[in-house]
Scaffold this active site. Structure first.
Site, PDB file in Angstrom:
ATOM      1  N   TYR B 440       0.823  -1.229  -0.060  1.00 46.28           N
ATOM      2  CA  TYR B 440       0.030   0.061  -0.050  1.00 46.28           C
ATOM      3  C   TYR B 440       0.902   1.235   0.085  1.00 46.28           C
ATOM      4  O   TYR B 440       2.069   1.154   0.173  1.00 46.28           O
ATOM      5  CB  TYR B 440      -1.087   0.019   0.917  1.00 46.28           C
ATOM      6  CG  TYR B 440      -0.802  -0.221   2.530  1.00 46.28           C
ATOM      7  CD1 TYR B 440       0.471   0.192   3.037  1.00 46.28           C
ATOM      8  CD2 TYR B 440      -1.782  -0.405   3.351  1.00 46.28           C
ATOM      9  CE1 TYR B 440       0.769   0.132   4.493  1.00 46.28           C
ATOM     10  CE2 TYR B 440      -1.523  -0.554   4.622  1.00 46.28           C
ATOM     11  CZ  TYR B 440      -0.348  -0.382   5.126  1.00 46.28           C
ATOM     12  OH  TYR B 440      -0.069  -0.298   6.596  1.00 46.28           O
ATOM     13  N   GLU B 441       0.268   2.269  -0.242  1.00 46.46           N
ATOM     14  CA  GLU B 441       0.916   3.744  -0.644  1.00 46.46           C
ATOM     15  C   GLU B 441       1.756   3.575  -1.607  1.00 46.46           C
ATOM     16  O   GLU B 441       2.948   4.214  -1.597  1.00 46.46           O
ATOM     17  CB  GLU B 441       1.715   4.152   0.803  1.00 46.46           C
ATOM     18  CG  GLU B 441       0.794   4.793   1.984  1.00 46.46           C
ATOM     19  CD  GLU B 441      -0.115   5.965   1.351  1.00 46.46           C
ATOM     20  OE1 GLU B 441       0.702   6.873   0.451  1.00 46.46           O
ATOM     21  OE2 GLU B 441      -1.147   6.247   1.878  1.00 46.46           O
ATOM     22  N   GLY B 442       1.499   2.816  -2.545  1.00 46.95           N
ATOM     23  CA  GLY B 442       2.327   2.737  -3.899  1.00 46.95           C
ATOM     24  C   GLY B 442       2.987   1.483  -3.728  1.00 46.95           C
ATOM     25  O   GLY B 442       4.108   1.485  -2.686  1.00 46.95           O
ATOM     26  N   GLN B 447       7.468   2.630  -6.316  1.00 46.55           N
ATOM     27  CA  GLN B 447       8.334   3.297  -5.669  1.00 46.55           C
ATOM     28  C   GLN B 447       9.960   3.640  -6.361  1.00 46.55           C
ATOM     29  O   GLN B 447      10.502   4.520  -6.536  1.00 46.55           O
ATOM     30  CB  GLN B 447       8.882   2.977  -4.273  1.00 46.55           C
ATOM     31  CG  GLN B 447       7.628   2.801  -3.172  1.00 46.55           C
ATOM     32  CD  GLN B 447       6.845   3.950  -2.790  1.00 46.55           C
ATOM     33  OE1 GLN B 447       7.558   5.121  -2.971  1.00 46.55           O
ATOM     34  NE2 GLN B 447       5.392   4.086  -2.836  1.00 46.55           N
TER      35      GLN B 447
END
Lengths: 596, 596
Positions: B440-442, B447
């Protein structure tokens, strides 16, 4: 919902093209399995796995096994029916002795079937898998009367088997075990103690379960030299050989665990249960070790199995899922986004898995064939070479195929993004199920120690020399073939690193045993990479030959592309392993225990 | 039962000895937190985490969140009480604007507290964590009236917040999102659509939940340039600011997922819910990106947090568990076996985790300090340098700390053998919980792309140049110090590899963008190793200084030993990353999509 298709074509390619199955036609069992029969067997196994076992894998994980108030254990919905189909198909005894109703086919075929079966449903496959291990122990060490009483029912799948080693205070170090066996007037033993982590310890798939139990006969020496092996049936067979009186063994509880929920991992309580000694008293560990190689190969196969099914689902998802656009220009202009398989990093994850799978399968086939040779060849030299191979490669396969197999499931899960973390796609189950294979049948750190401490030095290093010579010969034989160059450079480098690592061990581990322990894990993984790389060399050679003969160009090109990926992107890891192990034990041992 | 002790001493060492906290005393917020106050705050946070949050972590995992028939969500037993203690302690608004009731303390302290809190109970910590993200979004982009209406209640923890981005067909590629916003006569919007994977989407911890929702205003452009950000409260505040009318947003179901069971991951249905626009129309993604860095740092911190708590439990187990004997002679002759910490391979696993943890914590502290500088420094040059650092290092920390943090939990689980696979020791929960942070969060592949595709080339590579210059300067300044040599050699080598990798990208990625995509993941991990290695250099220097000043010799010696381990056994991986990425995209792109 996850799906699965057994890689029959790939297995056949390995058996026929890479390892030339027909060479073994004069061995017992192989004569009954010419290529067309092999194909028919594998196709039938594939059907069972795809249509019967796989559909109850996800649901089995959700439901789990339930211990009933009376201590009996209920397997998940559909497992009983699946087991009936599996047993009736004769799959339990595929490679067992025909004298006890087995089909006597090569172990290699059983290993292939076990891969498919574990891919389809690892929890389920453990039930017959443990029976197969118990059959091997009884067949090797049991008296004729024990064999006659148990083997026919186990080989047919009518009864199941288990292995009872671990106790709360001892797993790796079995010398500490406390379960005791008190000799009785009738020649049996009364077994008392507690065993934990007993896979398939109790269940409702069969009317009887035959436990093989390690215990210490009263008055036996302490440590590993005082352990004996017993057969302890759940129901004591009556005069007709049917389940009779209930024995004093029962499931105390089922472990709540990370995965393989469809398999009942039991605490087993022995309360004066009647047991029969198998093999010699106090030689129980030796009896166990006989079946260790096959059991460990079986676990290695589980690593591959989860990696394969995870790959298949991740590849399908990557071809379907639309998200973002290719860095090199739009690939699906008619769609709102490109399928994620256009992205190099998604391909990286998939190819890392695939490049492992195909070579790992080759290693399993190769090593299984050697197991067949060890048991079936009439030539003592061939048998010895095969035993050398088995001894050396088994810890490598167990350690490396389960470590990398687990990593594969994590990568495959990653391809799904958030959808990999939720249950419905089944990807997180593969991760949870694959994880146990790194632990049981000897944790992977123990495999590494077994390799470095026992298998390498054995017989003056004969097994390793033989392995390295085979690899070097392969490199030499093919060095003039330009088409083979991409498959040799990385392998040559890896083999050199393996030799350097071996040299380092010879020079540093004798005087200071901690250096062996400190190097073991990296050495095992370096060895694994070289073995996988050698398999890619063999696969590439066979693929080039088949292509030259006009066969399956697309499939062969795919193999050649995946093999090149392995050489370029996976083999470089051997250098890091060599660098690490060459630093020795000092940085590991410097910190006092209390400072951790 | 697992245990946890917050590493307050280590945090203080980093703040005071390595990063010289007192240097920042003239910045807003830092003045209120001299070293003794910092110590008091961290000690109090530790107590809360150890005594209140940790005890409901394992039970929260077992029980999970339950959606009630009326659509409301019940958190596990003890979470409400824990939340009350957390909110009343002022921890939600520790670093928030005092104008809205926050304590205005440095973000660096909040990050340290969040590490402890996530170690103690990651599922729980996500509830206030998402509130903190929502606070940041509203504080940066909300109108005064929105800020006045929501921030005081959120900063105090009375109300919670969430972030609603993902939809069934889009996660990474938000340009595809479909949730629509229809302008209403009163200036509000009617929001309709479905969001999935919404962490903390509904729960019973607070009487109101403030959802931040990405949606597309009717008629807005397609793609990412037509997305707006809205605040959609569960209950619309009435004139007094209290929860009023129920809004048209509800939890449709809770996902069945691998881990973080104590956090409700919801499908959220918006059915004409009333929303207020935050920031400019069609600029919603930009508004989101503002808080991305902090949210990603928060997830990086989760990777560290699970690694730390897993380490603590594995180290304790390794000191206690008796099994086998040391290769170098019996160490505990009075016991039936030696504790397994005598085995080099057990130490290898523990040290790989520990060597990561201490350097990762340093990276989080360093980067959090830069975040504070970016927000609080009066000097524009300092702010710019800090922004450069944040932009460059955030994807590295998110990707590398969560990947390696997960690996740590797997290793720590391995130390326990079979006991790591069953639930009661809690080790398998750390693995399952840590796994989500890679997604999650990319997802971490994103990244890596963000790093290579956006952050490296930005401003002519200014940020990377600054990072490398700092590392080179450190190497130069310390090269004459013999005591520092063990901490410089590996770092120097790694920095060289990083430069070579950067050069390779400059020469190969422009003309062929797939080369950037193919190199990204290895580049990110190579960068991470160099960053971790640089932290070890800084830690070693500070440890030598403290030791020279007569302080804590045993603790400092432990750091020096662990750092040496990192340099010898972890840094060599940079070579493999460089070798892999330098092979380019060809072997990744060769296979046609249909051949996967």
């Amino acid at each position: 919902m996850p799906s699965y298709k057994a890689p029959v074509e790939d297995t056949l390619f390995l058996l026929n093209d890479v390892f030339q199955w027909s060479r073994y036609a004069d061995l017992p069992g192989f004569a009954d399995a010419p290529p067309d029969v092999v194909e028919a067997i594998l196709t039938e196994a594939a059907r069972l796995c795809e249509e019967v076992l796989q559909p109850v894998n996800l649901s089995g994980d959700r439901e789990g096994c339930k211990r009933q108030p009376d201590g009996s254990v209920k397997t998940p919905k559909g497992f009983r029916e699946a087991y009936k189909a599996y047993a009736e198909g004769g799959w339990v005894g595929l490679a067992s002795d025909p004298a006890y109703g087995g089909q006597g086919l090569p172990y290699t075929l059983a290993a292939a079937v076990n891969e498919y079966s574990a891919s389809a449903n690892m929890s389920f496959t453990m039930y017959p898998g443990l029976t197969q291990s118990a059959i091997a122990a009884i067949a090797t060490h049991g008296s004729e009367s024990i064999k006659d009483r148990y083997l026919p029912k186990m080989v047919s799948g009518e009864w199941a088997g288990t292995m009872n080693l671990t106790e709360p205070h001892c797993g790796t170090d079995l010398g500490l075990l406390k379960t005791k066996a008190v000799p009785q007037a009738d020649g049996t033993y009364a077994i008392t103690g507690q065993k934990i982590f007993i896979s398939a310890g109790d269940h409702d798939l069969t009317p009887n379960i035959v436990h093989l139990v390690l215990a210490r006969i009263e008055g036996a020496p302490a440590g590993t030299k005082g352990i004996s092996l017993f057969v302890v049936p759940k129901f004591i067979p009556d005069a007709q050989g049917n389940p009779g009186a209930r024995n004093g063994v029962s499931c105390g509880s089922i472990e709540h665990k990370m995965g393989i929920h469809g398999n009942a991992t039991c605490v087993m309580n022995y309360d004066g249960a009647t047991g029969w000694l198998i093999g010699e008293a106090n030689r129980g560990l030796n009896a166990m070790f006989v079946m260790m190689n096959e059991a460990r190969l079986g676990v290695a196969n589980q690593g591959l199995s989860q990696s394969e099914v995870a790959y298949q689902n991740a590849a399908a998802y990557a071809r379907d899922r639309l998200q973002g656009r290719s860095l090199s220009g739009i690939k699906a202009p008619d769609k709102p986004a490109d399928p994620i398989i256009v992205h190099p990093d998604v391909r990286r994850m998939l190819l890392e898995i695939r490049a492992f799978n195909e070579a790992a399968r080759a290693l399993v086939v190769w090593t299984s064939l050697e197991a067949d040779l060890a048991h079936r060849s009439p030539d003592e030299k061939v048998r010895q070479k095969a035993e050398d191979h088995l001894g050396l490669l088994t810890p490598v396969l167990k350690g490396v195929l389960t470590d990398r197999g687990f990593d594969s499931t994590v990568k495959a899960q990653q391809v799904f993004g958030g959808h990999g973390y939720v249950g419905e796609w089944g990807m997180e189950q593969f991760v949870r199920d694959a994880r146990i294979a790194m632990i049981y049948e000897g944790a992977n750190g123990i495999q590494a120690l077994d390799l470095v401490g026992r298998k390498l030095p054995k017989d003056g290093g004969r097994a390793l020399t033989s392995f390295l010579t085979e690899v070097q010969t392969f490199l030499k034989v093919n060095e003039a073939d330009a088409a083979m160059t991409p498959y040799l450079t990385g392998l040559r480098q890896g083999a050199t690193h393996l030799q350097q690592g071996t040299m380092w061990l010879m020079q540093n581990a004798m005087a200071k045993p901690d250096n062996a322990g400190a190097a073991a894990y990296d050495f095992m993984h370096m060895f694994g990479l070289v073995a996988l790389g050698y398999m890619w060399g063999r696969i590439a050679k066979a693929a080039l030959a088949r292509k030259a003969a006009g066969g399956d160009a697309a499939a062969m090109d795919a193999k050649l592309a995946v093999g090149r990926f392995f050489m370029e992107r996976v083999m470089p890891e051997t250098a890091a392993h060599l660098a690490r192990l060459s630093t020795g034990a000092d940085s590991l041992m410097a910190l006092p225990a209390e400072a951790f």
